[in-house]
Design a protein around this motif. Structure first.
Motif, PDB file in Angstrom:
ATOM      1  N   VAL A 637      50.288  28.808  38.571  1.00 13.73           N
ATOM      2  CA  VAL A 637      48.949  29.340  38.288  1.00 13.73           C
ATOM      3  C   VAL A 637      49.027  30.838  38.020  1.00 13.73           C
ATOM      4  N   TYR A 638      49.760  31.558  38.874  1.00 14.69           N
ATOM      5  CA  TYR A 638      49.864  33.001  38.703  1.00 14.69           C
ATOM      6  C   TYR A 638      50.549  33.352  37.385  1.00 14.69           C
ATOM      7  N   GLU A 639      51.574  32.612  37.030  1.00 19.07           N
ATOM      8  CA  GLU A 639      52.283  32.883  35.767  1.00 19.07           C
ATOM      9  C   GLU A 639      51.354  32.647  34.574  1.00 19.07           C
ATOM     10  N   LYS A 640      50.536  31.577  34.670  1.00 21.33           N
ATOM     11  CA  LYS A 640      49.642  31.229  33.569  1.00 21.33           C
ATOM     12  C   LYS A 640      48.523  32.241  33.421  1.00 21.33           C
ATOM     13  N   THR A 641      48.121  32.872  34.508  1.00 24.67           N
ATOM     14  CA  THR A 641      47.005  33.831  34.467  1.00 24.67           C
ATOM     15  C   THR A 641      47.494  35.280  34.390  1.00 24.67           C
ATOM     16  N   GLY A 642      48.784  35.462  34.075  1.00 26.03           N
ATOM     17  CA  GLY A 642      49.323  36.794  33.841  1.00 26.03           C
ATOM     18  C   GLY A 642      49.668  37.580  35.081  1.00 26.03           C
ATOM     19  N   LYS A 643      49.701  36.928  36.243  1.00 21.10           N
ATOM     20  CA  LYS A 643      50.032  37.615  37.495  1.00 21.10           C
ATOM     21  C   LYS A 643      51.501  37.344  37.806  1.00 21.10           C
ATOM     22  N   LEU A 644      52.376  37.936  37.002  1.00 26.55           N
ATOM     23  CA  LEU A 644      53.787  37.569  37.036  1.00 26.55           C
ATOM     24  C   LEU A 644      54.464  37.945  38.350  1.00 26.55           C
ATOM     25  N   LYS A 645      54.111  39.099  38.901  1.00 25.05           N
ATOM     26  CA  LYS A 645      54.725  39.500  40.171  1.00 25.05           C
ATOM     27  C   LYS A 645      54.381  38.508  41.281  1.00 25.05           C
ATOM     28  N   LEU A 646      53.117  38.100  41.305  1.00 23.42           N
ATOM     29  CA  LEU A 646      52.703  37.127  42.315  1.00 23.42           C
ATOM     30  C   LEU A 646      53.408  35.787  42.095  1.00 23.42           C
ATOM     31  N   ALA A 647      53.614  35.440  40.831  1.00 19.61           N
ATOM     32  CA  ALA A 647      54.322  34.195  40.528  1.00 19.61           C
ATOM     33  C   ALA A 647      55.746  34.257  41.057  1.00 19.61           C
TER      34      ALA A 647
END
Length: 694
Positions: A637-647
């Motif tokens: 989800v984080y990767e898909k919504t542009g939150k790469l660090k959280l991913a």
């Protein structure tokens, strides 16, 4: 005789003065016999009728006015009538009946027994004694209730012999046999009554009640369904609804309750039954509407308000649910159910300290210093302790969770098994595999003859690298014949062990053996479910889906099956609307279940609803922080919504949890996928992040 009938015709006019009635009766006879006149050698019927008429008049006035002097005079008139006609069965039975009506029970019994001594087949005397004993049974203060029950049975057995065509007698005798825990004789009497009146509502209700008390709710439903629909009363439909409740068939129960309401609108008990059935069927909006109507009609109904709060909680309206409970509290200050629902609300809100405080208080309040508990007390404590253990596990407070489960063990019986399993699960959640195995070994040592505990230990051994030892221990639980219900449980345990070990042929063979011993619907349901799991693990998805649907046809409200099928579809990205419906239903049935919340988040992700996906996956992570799959999903989800660090953080956590997982829970292909996603994300981060200053 004509004069006597005229005297009787005055009885309905209870408002006439007593003196007028007595004068009227007196004027019907030419001669008034002296009260002290000796008993004649031959019956003086005229005098007997005279005093019998006066006795009836005094008896009526005693009943209507509640005056003891009239009752005494009625007794005296009966005695004078008997003095004139000593052998009159009518007069003797009448006097005994009068004694019963005015509460002179001992004299009633004595008079009736005298009559039976003279005539063993005196129906009136036997009926009177039966009534006396029935009244005594209704008095909870009677210390010799067992003896009184036997006396009552004796009287009604005689009455059934004397009046073989009397439905009421057979019904009463059947009920008495039921009280005496003699189901076979009770059923025989109800069937005798049914022979006399095949369409009797009372017969059907009594037979259904008997079967229900015996635990055979299906047979009870068959009896009630045997009555043609057009002939059913509201009572029959209500009883049918309650029977379907026992069978855990909420749709059928709701339909029966609705038919009862159609026949008798406004019955609050029936409305409660309908609302509860709709709630059990997951029809929250419909159930809520009816509960609100009930509370509007009866504002003091705390139980309905508790159910309203439960529905609001399951709908996610947590603040509203708390407010509803606050309104109910003054109406049910000591309600265990209210407090338990309050704890569930705090758990749903993530207010774990408040949830555990409420549950800890419930456990303390229901504790007995001597350690002795009724079955109901044990059931309540087990529920409280189990939920307390679950919340501690969600908080990663393994020590506290184990302590709660140990208190369950102290309850003994089936609760002890649940306590042992809870301890093992708590250690497994924390990836404390050695502690889990040690706890299972201690349980197996403490209960060496308990099959379920031995199978739990066998499964733990197989999971932790002792596969051969675990399988051998499980097989040791099989009987010589391998055809008992206990053997079925063993084969099911072997199926799960072999499935986790990916020994597919052995798993299928064990499941076939279990299927051969499965005859009841709920037994077949579990076989279908495990066949679905086995097919899914081998990637035979169409076969798995078919097996899960077979299971849901038996129990459409089973959250485990709903969740498994929904997740299997969502994970493959197929039939997403169906998957969402299935998983949402599972979450409605068990809103605090982390696995179901993970499934819900994942199906939202697959549907492109990323905000809802993140919301539910975060809730799942709070409850299953050591599950690598949940962290993987949240990383997606984080990767898909542009939150790469959280991913990256989530995938790193997923890899950490996989490293501590059991081999059966860490599929190499799944681990490789997470590793690949993590590496790609790190590369992307390196490209967009500025180089560190030298």
């Amino acid at each position: 005789m004509t004069l006597f009938l005229r005297a009787s015709s005055l009885r309905p006019y209870r408002l006439l003065p007593a003196a007028v009635l007595l004068f009227a009766a007196h004027s019907m006879f030419a001669e008034t016999p002296a009260a002290t006149k000796a008993a004649p050698s031959t019956p003086d019927r005229a005098s007997a009728y005279y005093h019998y008429g006066l006795a009836h008049l005094y008896e009526d006035m005693a009943v209507s006015a509640g005056r003891s002097d009239y009752a005494t005079q009625a007794v005296e008139e009966y005695k004078l009538a008997l003095n004139a006609d000593p052998n009159s069965q009518l007069l003797q039975d009448g006097l005994a009946s009068l004694y019963f009506k005015i509460g002179r029970i001992r004299e009633a019994v004595s008079t009736a027994q005298d009559r039976i001594a003279k005539d063993p087949n005196d129906i009136g005397a036997h009926e009177l004694l039966g009534k006396v004993y029935l009244r005594s049974l209704g008095d909870t203060q009677t210390p010799q209730s067992g003896q009184v029950l036997k006396l009552a049975i004796t009287e009604y057995e005689k009455l059934a012999e004397l009046k073989p065509k009397d439905v009421e007698t057979h019904l009463l005798l059947g009920q008495l046999y039921g009280l005496n825990h003699d189901s076979a004789k009770a059923e025989a009497q109800f069937k005798e009554a049914q022979k006399v009146d095949a369409n009797s509502e009372e017969v059907a209700l009594n037979m259904a009640r008997l079967y229900g008390e015996e635990g055979d709710a299906k047979r009870a439903a068959d009896v009630l369904n045997g009555i043609p629909m057009d002939d059913r009363s509201a009572r029959i439909e209500y009883a049918l609804g309650a029977t379907y409740d026992q069978l855990k068939k909420p749709q059928e129960a709701a339909a029966a309750y609705q038919r009862a309401l159609d026949l008798e609108p406004g019955n609050l008990d029936t409305e409660r039954g309908l609302a509860n059935a709709l709630l059990a069927d997951g029809k929250l909006d419909e159930s809520l509407k009816i509960f609100n109507e009930i509370v509007a009609a009866e504002p003091q109904d705390a139980q309905s308000q508790i159910h309203i709060s439960e529905i609001e909680r399951r709908q996610g309206h947590y603040d509203q649910a708390l407010a509803t409970l606050e309104k109910a509290k003054p109406l049910a200050e000591n309600s265990l159910e209210l407090s338990y629902n309050e704890a569930l609300l705090y758990d749903s809100l993530g207010r774990y300290d408040e949830a555990t405080a409420v549950l800890t208080k419930l456990v303390a309040d229901t504790a007995h210093a001597d350690g002795k508990y009724s079955d109901g007390d044990k059931a309540n404590r087990a529920v409280f302790l189990d939920r307390l253990g679950i919340i501690y596990r969600e908080e990663n407070k393994t020590t506290e969770a184990v302590a709660a489960y140990k208190q369950m063990v102290d309850l003994g019986g089936e609760y002890a098994k649940g306590g042992y399993q809870g301890q093992v699960d708590a250690y497994r959640d924390a990836h404390q595999w050695k502690d889990a195995t040690a706890s299972a070994a201690a349980a197996a040592k403490a209960q060496p003859k308990d099959q379920a505990v031995q199978l739990m230990y066998a499964g733990q051994l197989a999971d932790t690298g002792e596969a051969e030892q675990g399988i051998a221990l499980a097989k040791a639980q099989l009987s010589a014949t391998r055809t008992t219900p206990e053997d079925r449980d063993t084969y099911l345990a072997l199926t799960q062990i072999y499935t986790r070990l990916k020994q597919w042929p052995d798993a299928a063979a064990a499941l076939d053996s279990a299927a051969a011993l499965s005859t009841k619907p709920d037994e077949k349901l579990y076989v279908y479910f495990l066949r679905g799991v086995l097919a899914d693990r081998q990637k035979h998805y169409d076969e798995a889906e078919a097996e899960f649907h077979k299971a849901l046809a038996i129990d459409p409200q089973n959250p485990t099956i709903l969740n498994y099928l929904g997740y299997m579809l969502a994970d493959r990205g197929v039939k997403l609307p169906e998957a969402l419906t299935l998983i949402r239903k599972a979450v409605d049935l068990d809103p605090q279940n982390g696995a179901y919340l993970d499934s819900l988040g994942w199906v939202y992700f697959k549907s492109g609803q990323y905000d809802l996906a993140e919301q539910n996956l975060r809730k799942a992570m709070e409850r299953m922080s050591t599950d690598p799959t949940v962290h993987d999903h949240l990383g997606e989800v984080y990767e898909k919504t542009g939150k790469l660090k959280l991913a990256v953080t989530q995938w790193e956590r997923s890899m950490t949890e996989y490293a501590h997982s059991l081999p059966a829970d860490a599929d190499p292909a799944d681990v490789a996928k997470v590793q690949h996603k993590l590496e790609n994300a790190r590369v992307k981060l390196a490209k967009v992040s500025p180089a560190p200053a030298k």
